[in-house]
Design a protein around this motif. Structure first.
Motif, PDB file in Angstrom:
ATOM      1  N   ASP B 134     -10.355 -69.900  19.590  1.00  0.00           N
ATOM      2  CA  ASP B 134     -11.477 -69.217  18.968  1.00  0.00           C
ATOM      3  C   ASP B 134     -12.607 -70.122  19.176  1.00  0.00           C
ATOM      4  O   ASP B 134     -12.606 -71.283  19.144  1.00  0.00           O
ATOM      5  N   PRO B 135     -13.854 -69.814  19.448  1.00  0.00           N
ATOM      6  CA  PRO B 135     -14.944 -70.427  19.795  1.00  0.00           C
ATOM      7  C   PRO B 135     -15.328 -71.540  19.118  1.00  0.00           C
ATOM      8  O   PRO B 135     -15.943 -72.413  19.375  1.00  0.00           O
ATOM      9  N   GLU B 136     -15.059 -71.268  17.577  1.00  0.00           N
ATOM     10  CA  GLU B 136     -15.721 -72.202  16.731  1.00  0.00           C
ATOM     11  C   GLU B 136     -14.565 -73.336  16.440  1.00  0.00           C
ATOM     12  O   GLU B 136     -14.821 -74.211  15.818  1.00  0.00           O
ATOM     13  N   ALA B 137     -13.376 -73.020  17.256  1.00  0.00           N
ATOM     14  CA  ALA B 137     -12.311 -74.075  16.820  1.00  0.00           C
ATOM     15  C   ALA B 137     -12.374 -75.226  17.787  1.00  0.00           C
ATOM     16  O   ALA B 137     -11.711 -75.456  18.844  1.00  0.00           O
ATOM     17  N   THR B 138     -13.478 -76.133  17.400  1.00  0.00           N
ATOM     18  CA  THR B 138     -13.729 -77.434  18.362  1.00  0.00           C
ATOM     19  C   THR B 138     -12.681 -78.269  18.818  1.00  0.00           C
ATOM     20  O   THR B 138     -12.344 -78.603  19.851  1.00  0.00           O
ATOM     21  N   TYR B 139     -12.177 -78.551  17.560  1.00  0.00           N
ATOM     22  CA  TYR B 139     -11.186 -79.796  17.682  1.00  0.00           C
ATOM     23  C   TYR B 139      -9.953 -79.168  18.557  1.00  0.00           C
ATOM     24  O   TYR B 139      -9.415 -79.804  19.503  1.00  0.00           O
ATOM     25  N   THR B 140      -9.412 -78.026  18.171  1.00  0.00           N
ATOM     26  CA  THR B 140      -8.143 -77.410  18.817  1.00  0.00           C
ATOM     27  C   THR B 140      -8.506 -77.198  20.295  1.00  0.00           C
ATOM     28  O   THR B 140      -7.597 -77.433  21.036  1.00  0.00           O
ATOM     29  N   ARG B 141      -9.732 -76.727  20.659  1.00  0.00           N
ATOM     30  CA  ARG B 141     -10.143 -76.554  22.058  1.00  0.00           C
ATOM     31  C   ARG B 141     -10.175 -77.948  22.750  1.00  0.00           C
ATOM     32  O   ARG B 141      -9.641 -77.985  23.972  1.00  0.00           O
ATOM     33  N   ALA B 142     -10.775 -78.861  22.262  1.00  0.00           N
ATOM     34  CA  ALA B 142     -10.804 -80.195  22.765  1.00  0.00           C
ATOM     35  C   ALA B 142      -9.365 -80.792  22.908  1.00  0.00           C
ATOM     36  O   ALA B 142      -8.873 -81.383  24.121  1.00  0.00           O
ATOM     37  N   ALA B 143      -8.496 -80.550  21.942  1.00  0.00           N
ATOM     38  CA  ALA B 143      -7.285 -81.064  22.130  1.00  0.00           C
ATOM     39  C   ALA B 143      -6.287 -80.307  22.987  1.00  0.00           C
ATOM     40  O   ALA B 143      -5.686 -81.133  24.026  1.00  0.00           O
ATOM     41  N   LEU B 144      -6.364 -79.032  23.172  1.00  0.00           N
ATOM     42  CA  LEU B 144      -5.874 -78.067  24.110  1.00  0.00           C
ATOM     43  C   LEU B 144      -6.047 -78.494  25.691  1.00  0.00           C
ATOM     44  O   LEU B 144      -5.321 -78.460  26.515  1.00  0.00           O
ATOM     45  N   SER B 145      -7.290 -78.615  25.798  1.00  0.00           N
ATOM     46  CA  SER B 145      -8.016 -79.080  27.046  1.00  0.00           C
ATOM     47  C   SER B 145      -7.561 -80.551  27.447  1.00  0.00           C
ATOM     48  O   SER B 145      -7.108 -80.593  28.691  1.00  0.00           O
ATOM     49  N   GLY B 146      -7.376 -81.388  26.598  1.00  0.00           N
ATOM     50  CA  GLY B 146      -6.798 -82.587  27.085  1.00  0.00           C
ATOM     51  C   GLY B 146      -5.507 -82.622  27.366  1.00  0.00           C
ATOM     52  O   GLY B 146      -5.021 -83.227  28.412  1.00  0.00           O
ATOM     53  N   MET B 147      -4.711 -81.758  26.493  1.00  0.00           N
ATOM     54  CA  MET B 147      -3.365 -81.661  26.838  1.00  0.00           C
ATOM     55  C   MET B 147      -3.089 -81.029  28.257  1.00  0.00           C
ATOM     56  O   MET B 147      -2.158 -81.339  28.896  1.00  0.00           O
ATOM     57  N   ALA B 148      -3.882 -79.852  28.562  1.00  0.00           N
ATOM     58  CA  ALA B 148      -3.813 -79.223  29.671  1.00  0.00           C
ATOM     59  C   ALA B 148      -4.037 -80.272  30.906  1.00  0.00           C
ATOM     60  O   ALA B 148      -3.455 -80.098  31.792  1.00  0.00           O
ATOM     61  N   GLN B 149      -5.164 -81.049  30.728  1.00  0.00           N
ATOM     62  CA  GLN B 149      -5.506 -81.922  31.652  1.00  0.00           C
ATOM     63  C   GLN B 149      -4.214 -82.986  31.945  1.00  0.00           C
ATOM     64  O   GLN B 149      -3.962 -83.318  32.990  1.00  0.00           O
ATOM     65  N   SER B 150      -3.660 -83.328  30.720  1.00  0.00           N
ATOM     66  CA  SER B 150      -2.543 -84.451  31.041  1.00  0.00           C
ATOM     67  C   SER B 150      -1.331 -83.781  31.786  1.00  0.00           C
ATOM     68  O   SER B 150      -0.826 -84.174  32.925  1.00  0.00           O
ATOM     69  N   ILE B 151      -1.164 -82.417  31.393  1.00  0.00           N
ATOM     70  CA  ILE B 151       0.054 -81.677  32.052  1.00  0.00           C
ATOM     71  C   ILE B 151      -0.188 -81.620  33.550  1.00  0.00           C
ATOM     72  O   ILE B 151       0.454 -81.897  34.240  1.00  0.00           O
ATOM     73  N   ALA B 152      -1.375 -81.020  33.709  1.00  0.00           N
ATOM     74  CA  ALA B 152      -1.560 -81.037  35.140  1.00  0.00           C
ATOM     75  C   ALA B 152      -1.482 -81.981  35.939  1.00  0.00           C
ATOM     76  O   ALA B 152      -1.208 -82.033  37.194  1.00  0.00           O
ATOM     77  N   SER B 153      -2.063 -83.373  35.343  1.00  0.00           N
ATOM     78  CA  SER B 153      -1.976 -84.445  36.237  1.00  0.00           C
ATOM     79  C   SER B 153      -0.531 -84.967  36.505  1.00  0.00           C
ATOM     80  O   SER B 153      -0.010 -85.269  37.733  1.00  0.00           O
TER      81      SER B 153
END
Lengths: 249, 416
Positions: B134-153
């Protein structure tokens, strides 16, 4: 033969193809008060800006105290003090802060800057207002601070560009007396003004400029003699005769 | 030496004027705090309703794919074992259902693995994790992006190992290139066995601290840096007016006619503007830390360095602006216009990571975009010093470019 302290040779300066100064040459003797007169747009300020190293001439050269503005601008700057036509000061600061700041910028140490600042403010009758914010000063007081700043570092050559514009008679008289005192101490001064009585009273010699060239240069007495009895005609009569009565921009 | 003292006296003079100007003080120091406090409390109200962050993961792969192993390892089995502030990881089984839930506002977002994830990883084709929020879910987006970055690496590292082993086998003629698919399948089976349910372990190591630094209860972590970037730049841009005033009041001409070098004047103006900016950031960061519970993340030094670079770049911009305009009015108008136009684009008003991709791309042309990205990396995503080096370099380059233009233009504008 008096020593020539400033020599300007064949100065030219144009802006966007318009000749502001077109072949100006003159010299100023050491200890002399030299008047540079002319109607608006005559090229006086452009000439002064070249003499003070702010503008570079398109052609010609200037020597002050043996230093060429083209080859040794730093040497020239170390000799001169400039009191511009505008109030070139910081109105947010006190008179003292202004003088001390400009004093430090001309190389004085803190103690010297404070001592000179106090001495110059005293000379200008502003000692009791030293700590006052310049913004609260009258026009005449600001003019006197403007002149006091130009004296910081005891320059050998002083440029005074219309220093008495818009001031009351008391302030004007104070400025006259200051200039006369500086001349008596041996300072060389270039003075521009629109008030012909000022030039007549203060200047040893005057040059009248119009349309970028010097059209007359001599002592006020000699110039007046050219058009009549010097005791009856004024320098203003000479000025109007030479530059005409047509209104200028 | 004389030149350095000229620079210092000039800067000192500017600071004196600044501290005597109540309106300038109000605008530069107090006004930003009113903004920060306002948005901080607006955000903290919203954050209070969400005590523990829920992160949903979905895979579109068939059973047996690596993504199943990853999600299985990360899924929260017992919520009572979680540390305060740690997120709950939920395994959603149906991708379409998860999309519907986000669209209807039932779910704030999720991270999805594509159906060809295993193939892409093992065969080296590459793969793409999807963050749907959801565009307004700032923290969720931040957390998921961080998680995706970690998994990718992490997965990327295993893929390199895999390819290297295959390459060595082919090089020693143990296998032909055509056997790579077979080897990949063998290794997948090996990994599956290693990370199977029997052991409860996985070959994917996921560092929860990558996302654990996200503190839903501290919106100051992105509110303060955002406004810091905006107001520091704003104040520096408006200092262009002061510089133009020097020219209009002929104090600049007076100084040029004295023995002061042009470089000293420009240096003094720069130093004065930079010191004002440093005072601003010291107050911003100090108040943010002491009063707003702002967390500097894993590398406080990087946060400070990034702030200082922002100040230096902004000061150079202010001087450049002054050399491009003629009057005080145009200096202040252009300063306001540029600052207000760049601030939202550069992520000062909202975190860049919640904005569309085109906006994130546009942000890269602004120094603000680099600065806020750097702050987000350090203070929201829990990055270390090295993670913000590209942003620091970018800010330094912007500052250098502005400074070069300023110096080149200063000579002509000073005497015009």
């Amino acid at each position: 033969m008096p020593e020539e302290f400033l020599v300007a040779r064949n100065l030219h300066k144009s802006f966007n193809g318009n000749n502001a100064v077109n072949g100006v040459s003159f010299s100023i003797h050491k200890g002399e008060v030299f008047g540079l007169l002319g109607p608006n747009g005559a090229g006086k300020t452009t000439t002064i800006r070249m003499l003070t190293t702010v503008l570079e001439p398109d052609r010609g050269d200037i020597e002050i105290g043996g230093h060429s503005v083209r080859q040794d601008a730093e040497g020239v700057r170390a000799l001169i003090g400039v009191c511009p036509q505008e109030l070139a000061l910081y109105v947010e600061l006190s008179a003292m802060d202004n003088l001390v700041f400009f004093g430090r910028m001309v190389g004085l140490n803190g103690k010297e800057a404070k001592a000179q600042a106090m001495s110059h403010l005293d000379l200008m009758g502003l000692a009791d207002r030293a700590k006052g914010k310049v913004d609260k000063f009258s026009g005449g007081m600001k003019r006197r601070v403007n002149l006091a700043i130009a004296l910081m570092g005891h320059p050998q050559f002083l440029f005074l560009d219309e220093s008495t514009v818009g001031v009351d008679p008391q302030s004007r008289n104070n400025i006259y007396e200051t200039i006369e005192g500086l001349r008596d101490e041996g300072m060389t001064i270039l003075y521009t003004t629109h008030y012909m009585d000022e030039a007549d009273r203060l200047c040893d010699r005057v040059a009248i400029m119009d349309e970028g060239v010097i059209i007359a240069m001599d002592t006020p007495h000699a110039l007046k003699s050219q058009i009549g009895n010097p005791n009856q005609v004024t320098l203003e009569d000479v000025f109007l005769k030479l530059t005409g009565r047509t209104l200028r921009d | 030496m004389e030149q350095l003292s000229h620079i210092w006296f000039f800067a000192l003079k500017d600071l004196k004027i600044f501290f005597k100007d109540r309106i300038a003080l109000l605008f530069s120091l107090l006004f930003p705090f009113m903004f920060i406090m306002l948005f901080f409390f607006l955000n903290i109200d919203g954050a209070a309703a969400d005590p523990r962050l829920e992160l949903h993961l979905v895979t579109q792969e068939a059973v047996g794919g690596i993504s199943h192993q990853i999600i299985g390892a990360m899924e929260t089995k017992d919520e009572s074992l979680l540390q305060p502030g740690e997120a709950v990881v939920v395994w959603d089984k149906d991708y379409n259902e998860a999309v519907r839930a986000v669209e209807e506002g039932e779910l704030k977002g999720f991270l999805a693995f594509p159906e060809d994830f295993t193939e892409g990883v093992l065969m080296g084709f590459g793969t793409r994790l999807e963050v749907v929020t959801d565009p307004e879910a700032t923290y969720t987006r931040a957390a998921l992006s961080g998680m995706a970055q970690s998994i990718a690496s992490q997965v990327g590292a295993y893929q390199v190992v895999n390819s290297t082993i295959v390459g060595l086998l082919v090089g020693q003629e143990v296998n032909s290139p055509g056997d790579m698919v077979d080897i990949g399948q063998i290794m997948q089976q090996l990994y599956s066995r290693q990370g199977g349910d029997e052991t409860g372990e996985t070959f994917i190591e996921f560092e929860t601290d990558k996302v654990g630094d996200i503190e839903a209860e501290s919106p100051s972590n992105y509110v303060v840096p955002g406004y810091l970037v905006m107001f520091v730049f704003f104040a520096a841009a408006l200092s262009a007016e002061m510089i133009v005033r020097e020219r209009e009041n002929h104090t600049l001409e007076r100084l040029l006619a004295s023995s002061v070098k042009r470089s000293s004047i420009i240096g003094g103006i720069y130093l004065g503007t930079a010191i004002r900016g440093l005072i601003q950031i010291a107050l911003f960061l100090g108040v943010g830390m002491l009063a707003l519970d702002m967390d500097f993340g894993r590398s406080p030094g990087a946060v400070i360095l990034l702030s200082v670079l922002m100040v230096l770049m902004s000061s150079a911009f202010g001087i450049m602006l002054a050399t491009l305009v003629k009057t005080q009015r145009s200096a202040s108008a252009l300063g306001v216009l540029v600052s207000l136009a760049i601030a939202p684009l550069g992520g000062c008003w909202w975190p860049l990571f919640i904005t569309p991709r085109w906006m994130q791309f546009m942000a890269k042309v602004t120094p603000h975009g680099w600065a806020t990205t750097g702050f987000n990396k350090l203070m929201v995503f829990g990055g270390d010093f090295s993670s913000a080096v590209p942003e620091m370099v970018a800010l330094a380059c912007f500052g250098l470019a502005f400074a070069v233009v300023a110096v080149l233009r200063f000579r002509s504008s000073a005497s015009s």
